[in-house]
Design a protein around this motif. Structure first.
Motif, PDB file in Angstrom:
ATOM      1  N   ARG A  27       6.260  23.216  15.846  1.00  0.00           N
ATOM      2  CA  ARG A  27       5.764  23.630  14.557  1.00  0.00           C
ATOM      3  C   ARG A  27       6.976  23.450  13.545  1.00  0.00           C
ATOM      4  O   ARG A  27       6.913  22.696  12.524  1.00  0.00           O
ATOM      5  CB  ARG A  27       5.331  24.950  14.281  1.00  0.00           C
ATOM      6  N   TRP A  28       8.116  23.697  13.677  1.00  0.00           N
ATOM      7  CA  TRP A  28       9.306  23.790  13.075  1.00  0.00           C
ATOM      8  C   TRP A  28       9.706  22.275  12.810  1.00  0.00           C
ATOM      9  O   TRP A  28      10.090  21.852  11.721  1.00  0.00           O
ATOM     10  CB  TRP A  28      10.542  24.509  13.377  1.00  0.00           C
ATOM     11  N   TRP A  83       8.196  23.537   2.259  1.00  0.00           N
ATOM     12  CA  TRP A  83       9.108  22.961   3.323  1.00  0.00           C
ATOM     13  C   TRP A  83      10.356  23.742   3.485  1.00  0.00           C
ATOM     14  O   TRP A  83      10.729  23.771   4.751  1.00  0.00           O
ATOM     15  CB  TRP A  83       9.382  21.502   2.779  1.00  0.00           C
ATOM     16  N   LEU A  84      10.927  24.239   2.366  1.00  0.00           N
ATOM     17  CA  LEU A  84      12.240  24.769   2.729  1.00  0.00           C
ATOM     18  C   LEU A  84      11.959  26.205   3.406  1.00  0.00           C
ATOM     19  O   LEU A  84      12.754  26.629   4.174  1.00  0.00           O
ATOM     20  CB  LEU A  84      12.572  25.319   1.210  1.00  0.00           C
ATOM     21  N   ARG A  85      10.787  26.835   3.220  1.00  0.00           N
ATOM     22  CA  ARG A  85      10.569  28.296   3.947  1.00  0.00           C
ATOM     23  C   ARG A  85      10.613  27.949   5.370  1.00  0.00           C
ATOM     24  O   ARG A  85      11.081  28.456   6.079  1.00  0.00           O
ATOM     25  CB  ARG A  85       9.343  28.698   3.524  1.00  0.00           C
ATOM     26  N   SER A  86      10.142  26.770   5.745  1.00  0.00           N
ATOM     27  CA  SER A  86       9.891  26.336   7.111  1.00  0.00           C
ATOM     28  C   SER A  86      11.394  25.977   7.538  1.00  0.00           C
ATOM     29  O   SER A  86      11.690  26.557   8.815  1.00  0.00           O
ATOM     30  CB  SER A  86       9.000  25.302   7.479  1.00  0.00           C
ATOM     31  N   VAL A  87      12.009  25.051   6.814  1.00  0.00           N
ATOM     32  CA  VAL A  87      13.465  24.831   7.368  1.00  0.00           C
ATOM     33  C   VAL A  87      14.275  25.946   7.509  1.00  0.00           C
ATOM     34  O   VAL A  87      15.000  25.901   8.644  1.00  0.00           O
ATOM     35  CB  VAL A  87      14.133  23.673   6.180  1.00  0.00           C
ATOM     36  N   TYR A  88      14.444  26.992   6.557  1.00  0.00           N
ATOM     37  CA  TYR A  88      15.098  27.983   6.870  1.00  0.00           C
ATOM     38  C   TYR A  88      14.703  29.086   7.585  1.00  0.00           C
ATOM     39  O   TYR A  88      15.050  30.335   7.476  1.00  0.00           O
ATOM     40  CB  TYR A  88      15.580  28.339   5.380  1.00  0.00           C
ATOM     41  N   SER A  89      13.158  28.923   8.040  1.00  0.00           N
ATOM     42  CA  SER A  89      12.862  30.149   9.156  1.00  0.00           C
ATOM     43  C   SER A  89      13.702  30.485  10.166  1.00  0.00           C
ATOM     44  O   SER A  89      13.571  31.154  11.071  1.00  0.00           O
ATOM     45  CB  SER A  89      11.493  29.668   9.422  1.00  0.00           C
ATOM     46  N   ILE A  90      14.806  29.508  10.465  1.00  0.00           N
ATOM     47  CA  ILE A  90      15.895  29.616  11.632  1.00  0.00           C
ATOM     48  C   ILE A  90      16.569  30.963  11.235  1.00  0.00           C
ATOM     49  O   ILE A  90      17.539  31.307  12.005  1.00  0.00           O
ATOM     50  CB  ILE A  90      16.620  28.493  11.850  1.00  0.00           C
TER      51      ILE A  90
END
Lengths: 233, 236
Positions: A124-125, B130-137
């Motif tokens: 998903r990521w 998009w940013l929220r997902s990218v930085y979910s790491i």
């Protein structure tokens, strides 16, 4: 002029151009097939632009450094390649799609999706990461039995690079063995992507000419080619 | 009370969230808001109290730090590429500095975090989704402090220190105005607006940075103490 990020694209794109991508394992013949498509379209006088998945000097330097100091992780490996892809996408692919060209991409974002998920990144990521890149109008997936693919690649390549062999995954201390396992997982990953994203499957264990004929037939059927004729002035 | 260290998203491949025992404290705020000064003072204070401290910031990774600096000087990359470059740099620091330090029980003081990276991109038109997902790491910090100083005040601090305005910190690439001061004020005002938006989602402590250095330090110490030395965990 305000320098803004273009919005993330959902399928299908609305640019005047068309995007044709080829995907598949090394040795599946995809590059040869795309080269022949390119020659065909050029010689017939269509507006065509070719781009391939290769690393820029930025990525090459960073991966070299990362490898030396053992710094690269699945996440940074994925991000550095996406950075590189974004640069190519916004510099080459997107302007050409906007200018109304038929863009031929030798490997596209699915290469990253297949590889990064095998390395352990969340599907998903990675999918969201690459969501800014337009969905191709046609994605040809050149598939062949894994054994055949491995045989073709290993016959023509005496030395395997570290990441290419998936050595960072710790699958096996032997590069060839590691490569076999790694490619096997990528193969599986491609198969799953093929279903999910509706790839156009082309069987690769056939003569070049037969494959090319099928590929051209599909392009003719799905793309209104006359619209892309170069107008002579 | 021990809060398990979690990630915003699915976490990082191969990292066990339960193993991250240290504390992650983030200082956010514009250039000139006093972040660096306060970081130095807080480090002394924490070390005096027996905490091992490590520092992280933006654009400090070994992986792409050099390339990023060069790219910034050349201004040749698209906003998305630059954004991803920063994300790579930051992910490298998360994995090679923040995570190991948290595992070893350090107090990690982050001079800016994913919120600055997100805010800069949002002001430039990136989709928050998009940013929220990218930085979910990113690991969820134990405390995020956002030091606020009005843009006009930031400018005065720059001038007072004899510093020139920075091209990027003034948002000159966005094209608000050809006038640096004007552009700076508008850019910083926009950033503050986005930070306020992010605050609602991510829950920062907003701290007024427009006070004496001592007053700000005391304020920060009280907030940090509650996280690194909570009363029920104190020994002797």
């Amino acid at each position: 002029m305000v320098n803004k990020l273009p919005p993330a694209t959902r399928q299908p794109h609305s640019y005047p151009g068309k995007l044709i991508a080829v995907e598949g394992l090394d040795g599946s013949g995809k590059s040869t097939q795309l080269y022949l498509v390119r020659r065909w379209l050029e010689l017939e006088g269509y507006k065509v632009f070719f781009t391939e998945w290769n690393s820029s000097s930025i990525v090459k330097n960073a991966t070299k450094r990362g490898k030396k100091r053992n710094l690269l992780t699945p996440t940074t490996f994925s991000l550095i390649h996406c950075t590189d892809f974004a640069d190519r996408y916004e510099r080459n692919i997107l302007p050409m799609l906007k200018a109304g060209f038929i863009v031929l991409a030798d490997r596209y974002k699915y290469t990253a999706l297949a590889r990064d998920t095998v390395r352990g990144c969340s599907e998903r990521w990675v999918e969201k990461l690459y969501s800014f890149a337009a969905q191709p109008d046609i994605t040809f997936y050149f598939h062949l039995p894994l054994k055949t693919a491995l045989g073709r690649i290993l016959a023509g390549r005496p030395e395997l690079k570290y990441h290419e062999a998936g050595m960072d995954l710790g699958l096996s201390p032997d590069p060839v063995e590691s490569f076999k396992i790694f490619q096997g997982r990528i193969h599986k990953s491609y198969e799953a992507l093929s279903k999910k994203h509706g790839f156009t499957r082309i069987a690769s264990d056939r003569p070049i000419e037969a494959m090319q004929e099928e590929v051209r037939d599909i392009i003719r059927a799905q793309i209104d080619l006359p619209r892309f004729k170069v107008v002579n002035r | 009370m021990t809060i398990a260290k979690r990630f915003y998203g699915e976490g990082l491949p191969g990292v066990d969230p339960a193993s991250l025992n240290g504390k992650l404290i983030v200082l956010e705020g514009a250039d000139g808001s006093g972040r660096s000064t306060q970081t130095a003072l807080l480090t002394d204070w924490l070390e005096r109290r027996g905490h091992a401290v490590t520092h992280v910031g933006l654009r400090r990774s070994e992986l792409v730090g050099e390339e990023l600096a060069a790219a910034k000087n050349g201004n040749v990359l698209s906003p998305r590429t630059l954004s991803l470059f920063y994300a790579t740099d930051f992910a490298d620091q998360i994995e090679n500095r923040i995570v190991p330090a948290l595992r070893a029980g350090f107090v990690v003081l982050a001079d800016r975090y994913i919120y600055t990276l997100m805010a800069r991109d949002i002001v430039r038109g990136a989709e928050i989704d998009w940013l929220r997902s990218v930085y979910s790491i990113a690991p969820v910090p134990d405390l995020v402090i956002y030091l606020t100083v009005p843009p006009q005040q930031l400018l005065e601090r720059f001038i007072y220190r004899g510093r020139n305005l920075d091209y990027w910190e003034s948002g000159m690439d966005i094209g608000y105005s050809r006038d640096w001061f004007d552009s700076f004020i508008r850019y910083q005002t926009d950033l503050h607006r986005v930070f306020t938006q992010l605050q609602r989602e991510y829950g920062f402590d907003i701290v007024n940075g427009n006070r004496s250095r001592q007053a700000v330090t005391r304020d920060l110490q009280a907030r940090i103490e509650a996280v690194v030395d909570p009363p029920e965990e104190k020994k002797g």
